[in-house]
Design a protein around this motif. Sequence first.
Motif, PDB file in Angstrom:
ATOM      1  N   ASP A  79     -13.218  53.340 -34.924  1.00 48.56           N
ATOM      2  CA  ASP A  79     -13.840  52.585 -33.664  1.00 48.56           C
ATOM      3  C   ASP A  79     -14.711  53.121 -32.730  1.00 48.56           C
ATOM      4  O   ASP A  79     -15.660  52.635 -32.262  1.00 48.56           O
ATOM      5  CB  ASP A  79     -12.456  52.611 -32.735  1.00 48.56           C
ATOM      6  CG  ASP A  79     -12.709  51.974 -31.231  1.00 48.56           C
ATOM      7  OD1 ASP A  79     -12.756  52.677 -30.143  1.00 48.56           O
ATOM      8  OD2 ASP A  79     -12.825  50.474 -31.399  1.00 48.56           O
ATOM      9  N   ARG A  83     -18.142  51.291 -31.680  1.00 52.20           N
ATOM     10  CA  ARG A  83     -18.461  51.109 -30.177  1.00 52.20           C
ATOM     11  C   ARG A  83     -19.884  51.609 -30.260  1.00 52.20           C
ATOM     12  O   ARG A  83     -20.693  50.976 -29.409  1.00 52.20           O
ATOM     13  CB  ARG A  83     -17.357  52.037 -29.374  1.00 52.20           C
ATOM     14  CG  ARG A  83     -17.943  51.947 -27.992  1.00 52.20           C
ATOM     15  CD  ARG A  83     -16.597  52.542 -26.967  1.00 52.20           C
ATOM     16  NE  ARG A  83     -16.434  53.813 -27.372  1.00 52.20           N
ATOM     17  CZ  ARG A  83     -15.568  54.485 -27.972  1.00 52.20           C
ATOM     18  NH1 ARG A  83     -14.482  53.759 -28.453  1.00 52.20           N
ATOM     19  NH2 ARG A  83     -15.507  55.904 -28.080  1.00 52.20           N
ATOM     20  N   ASN A 121     -19.804  54.184 -23.244  1.00 51.21           N
ATOM     21  CA  ASN A 121     -18.673  53.317 -23.155  1.00 51.21           C
ATOM     22  C   ASN A 121     -18.662  52.250 -22.115  1.00 51.21           C
ATOM     23  O   ASN A 121     -18.042  51.046 -22.243  1.00 51.21           O
ATOM     24  CB  ASN A 121     -17.512  54.283 -22.652  1.00 51.21           C
ATOM     25  CG  ASN A 121     -17.072  55.415 -23.685  1.00 51.21           C
ATOM     26  OD1 ASN A 121     -17.282  55.017 -24.754  1.00 51.21           O
ATOM     27  ND2 ASN A 121     -16.623  56.728 -23.459  1.00 51.21           N
ATOM     28  N   GLU A 122     -19.471  52.575 -20.976  1.00 47.25           N
ATOM     29  CA  GLU A 122     -19.710  51.387 -20.090  1.00 47.25           C
ATOM     30  C   GLU A 122     -20.679  50.270 -20.560  1.00 47.25           C
ATOM     31  O   GLU A 122     -20.115  49.133 -20.364  1.00 47.25           O
ATOM     32  CB  GLU A 122     -20.387  52.325 -18.891  1.00 47.25           C
ATOM     33  CG  GLU A 122     -20.444  51.278 -17.885  1.00 47.25           C
ATOM     34  CD  GLU A 122     -21.130  51.913 -16.659  1.00 47.25           C
ATOM     35  OE1 GLU A 122     -22.119  51.422 -15.901  1.00 47.25           O
ATOM     36  OE2 GLU A 122     -20.717  53.016 -16.270  1.00 47.25           O
ATOM     37  N   ARG A 123     -21.558  50.693 -21.369  1.00 47.43           N
ATOM     38  CA  ARG A 123     -22.382  49.363 -21.594  1.00 47.43           C
ATOM     39  C   ARG A 123     -21.463  48.598 -22.917  1.00 47.43           C
ATOM     40  O   ARG A 123     -21.565  47.669 -22.897  1.00 47.43           O
ATOM     41  CB  ARG A 123     -23.565  50.127 -22.403  1.00 47.43           C
ATOM     42  CG  ARG A 123     -24.464  48.962 -23.155  1.00 47.43           C
ATOM     43  CD  ARG A 123     -24.826  48.159 -22.136  1.00 47.43           C
ATOM     44  NE  ARG A 123     -25.616  48.608 -21.051  1.00 47.43           N
ATOM     45  CZ  ARG A 123     -27.100  48.852 -21.061  1.00 47.43           C
ATOM     46  NH1 ARG A 123     -27.702  48.530 -21.937  1.00 47.43           N
ATOM     47  NH2 ARG A 123     -27.556  49.299 -19.926  1.00 47.43           N
ATOM     48  N   ALA A 124     -20.763  49.413 -23.651  1.00 49.89           N
ATOM     49  CA  ALA A 124     -20.016  48.581 -24.755  1.00 49.89           C
ATOM     50  C   ALA A 124     -18.906  47.816 -24.085  1.00 49.89           C
ATOM     51  O   ALA A 124     -18.826  46.567 -24.422  1.00 49.89           O
ATOM     52  CB  ALA A 124     -19.200  49.586 -25.627  1.00 49.89           C
ATOM     53  N   GLU A 125     -18.209  48.123 -23.061  1.00 52.31           N
ATOM     54  CA  GLU A 125     -17.416  47.201 -22.221  1.00 52.31           C
ATOM     55  C   GLU A 125     -18.098  46.317 -21.329  1.00 52.31           C
ATOM     56  O   GLU A 125     -17.540  45.326 -21.594  1.00 52.31           O
ATOM     57  CB  GLU A 125     -16.460  48.382 -21.197  1.00 52.31           C
ATOM     58  CG  GLU A 125     -15.585  47.635 -20.386  1.00 52.31           C
ATOM     59  CD  GLU A 125     -14.685  48.485 -19.532  1.00 52.31           C
ATOM     60  OE1 GLU A 125     -14.026  48.141 -18.673  1.00 52.31           O
ATOM     61  OE2 GLU A 125     -14.894  49.749 -19.661  1.00 52.31           O
ATOM     62  N   GLN A 126     -19.309  46.625 -20.997  1.00 51.64           N
ATOM     63  CA  GLN A 126     -19.783  45.371 -20.170  1.00 51.64           C
ATOM     64  C   GLN A 126     -20.141  44.402 -21.235  1.00 51.64           C
ATOM     65  O   GLN A 126     -20.356  43.152 -20.571  1.00 51.64           O
ATOM     66  CB  GLN A 126     -21.117  46.095 -19.271  1.00 51.64           C
ATOM     67  CG  GLN A 126     -20.496  46.857 -18.237  1.00 51.64           C
ATOM     68  CD  GLN A 126     -21.748  47.532 -17.513  1.00 51.64           C
ATOM     69  OE1 GLN A 126     -22.839  47.542 -18.052  1.00 51.64           O
ATOM     70  NE2 GLN A 126     -21.413  48.152 -16.490  1.00 51.64           N
ATOM     71  N   SER A 127     -20.660  44.690 -22.209  1.00 50.28           N
ATOM     72  CA  SER A 127     -21.227  43.778 -23.227  1.00 50.28           C
ATOM     73  C   SER A 127     -20.016  42.945 -24.231  1.00 50.28           C
ATOM     74  O   SER A 127     -20.550  42.381 -25.062  1.00 50.28           O
ATOM     75  CB  SER A 127     -22.123  44.514 -24.059  1.00 50.28           C
ATOM     76  OG  SER A 127     -21.774  45.580 -24.633  1.00 50.28           O
ATOM     77  N   TYR A 129     -17.339  44.628 -25.836  1.00 42.15           N
ATOM     78  CA  TYR A 129     -16.875  45.150 -27.089  1.00 42.15           C
ATOM     79  C   TYR A 129     -15.448  45.293 -26.954  1.00 42.15           C
ATOM     80  O   TYR A 129     -14.761  45.778 -25.812  1.00 42.15           O
ATOM     81  CB  TYR A 129     -17.577  46.628 -27.188  1.00 42.15           C
ATOM     82  CG  TYR A 129     -17.018  47.338 -28.345  1.00 42.15           C
ATOM     83  CD1 TYR A 129     -16.125  48.252 -28.038  1.00 42.15           C
ATOM     84  CD2 TYR A 129     -17.209  47.110 -29.632  1.00 42.15           C
ATOM     85  CE1 TYR A 129     -15.268  49.049 -29.054  1.00 42.15           C
ATOM     86  CE2 TYR A 129     -16.556  47.727 -30.727  1.00 42.15           C
ATOM     87  CZ  TYR A 129     -15.668  48.730 -30.402  1.00 42.15           C
ATOM     88  OH  TYR A 129     -15.211  49.291 -31.453  1.00 42.15           O
ATOM     89  N   LYS A 130     -14.778  44.977 -27.638  1.00 36.19           N
ATOM     90  CA  LYS A 130     -13.388  45.274 -27.819  1.00 36.19           C
ATOM     91  C   LYS A 130     -12.965  46.335 -28.976  1.00 36.19           C
ATOM     92  O   LYS A 130     -13.531  46.231 -30.082  1.00 36.19           O
ATOM     93  CB  LYS A 130     -12.350  43.988 -27.948  1.00 36.19           C
ATOM     94  CG  LYS A 130     -12.498  43.027 -26.948  1.00 36.19           C
ATOM     95  CD  LYS A 130     -12.026  41.729 -27.184  1.00 36.19           C
ATOM     96  CE  LYS A 130     -12.195  40.919 -25.946  1.00 36.19           C
ATOM     97  NZ  LYS A 130     -11.543  39.613 -26.304  1.00 36.19           N
ATOM     98  N   ASN A 131     -11.773  47.036 -28.970  1.00 34.05           N
ATOM     99  CA  ASN A 131     -11.246  48.011 -29.657  1.00 34.05           C
ATOM    100  C   ASN A 131     -10.839  47.386 -31.062  1.00 34.05           C
ATOM    101  O   ASN A 131      -9.970  46.571 -30.847  1.00 34.05           O
ATOM    102  CB  ASN A 131     -10.165  48.888 -29.078  1.00 34.05           C
ATOM    103  CG  ASN A 131      -9.849  49.808 -29.994  1.00 34.05           C
ATOM    104  OD1 ASN A 131      -9.840  49.924 -31.242  1.00 34.05           O
ATOM    105  ND2 ASN A 131      -9.168  51.027 -29.397  1.00 34.05           N
TER     106      ASN A 131
END
Length: 279
Positions: A79, A83, A121-127, A129-131
């Motif tokens: 993961d 990510r 982590n912030e950029r992955a979440e905003q764009s 990305y899911k686990n």
Amino acid sequence: MTQTVIGMFDTAAQAQSAAQQLAAAGFSLDHVDVASRNDDDNATANRGRYRNTNHTEESTSDSVSDFFSNLFGGDDDDDTARRYAHAARESGSLVTVHAHSAENAHQAAEILDRCGAIDVNERAEQSGYKNQAATANTTNTNAVANTTEGEVSAKVIEENLQVGKRVEQTGGARLHSRIIERPVEASVRLREEHVHVDRKPVDRPATEADFEAFKEGDIEITESAERAVVGKEARVVEEVTLGKEVTEREETVHDTVRKTEVDVENLSDRSANDPRRQS
């Protein structure tokens, strides 16, 4: 022990600035790699990707995925690697620092943060990305079902050579203008008038013209003179232009890459050749 520090930036300018800050802090540029996103690719499908030319366009894996998979030592289901690869595709440029110690790595991380490195982590979440691990538990049921207890596996890892570019200032020219004064001179011919009076004795009979002028009156004549008049005119006498020509050269990079090779040895053949097991 070598440690790798990754900084992701929204623009190539930020990445170049970070590389310059690292160089100013004493980091050798031989240990700093800068890679930019492939937005200039003519193929629309490849824009925004860090392409790996070793892969075909139909491949679902690109150089970014391979890079982070090798960096974190995991497989395609890791993961963290996924990510980071996702965040890298959403950023503009990557700066990779190969630090020679933990302290050196910490210093590099601080410099990258000061230069505007994004929060992965912030950029992955905003764009979006899911686990992937949770998804894998529900969608990859066949893979889990086929796993048999007692199996062991050896991971075959292969490194790919990734060649990027960085821009260094190698020279240049600057135009600086200043105003100087110099003495000049020019010659001009000037005309001046001067009045002179001449008297001469005359002894002759007066004529009719003399009698007509025989009356009171004034006769005068004026003098004039030319004076030099100075004026200045500014004219453009030369143009100095700065320009540059771009040339390209092809450089072949020589390096080594590593690959895991797995040799299979039949233990039953070795047991058969062991004289201690022969009767």
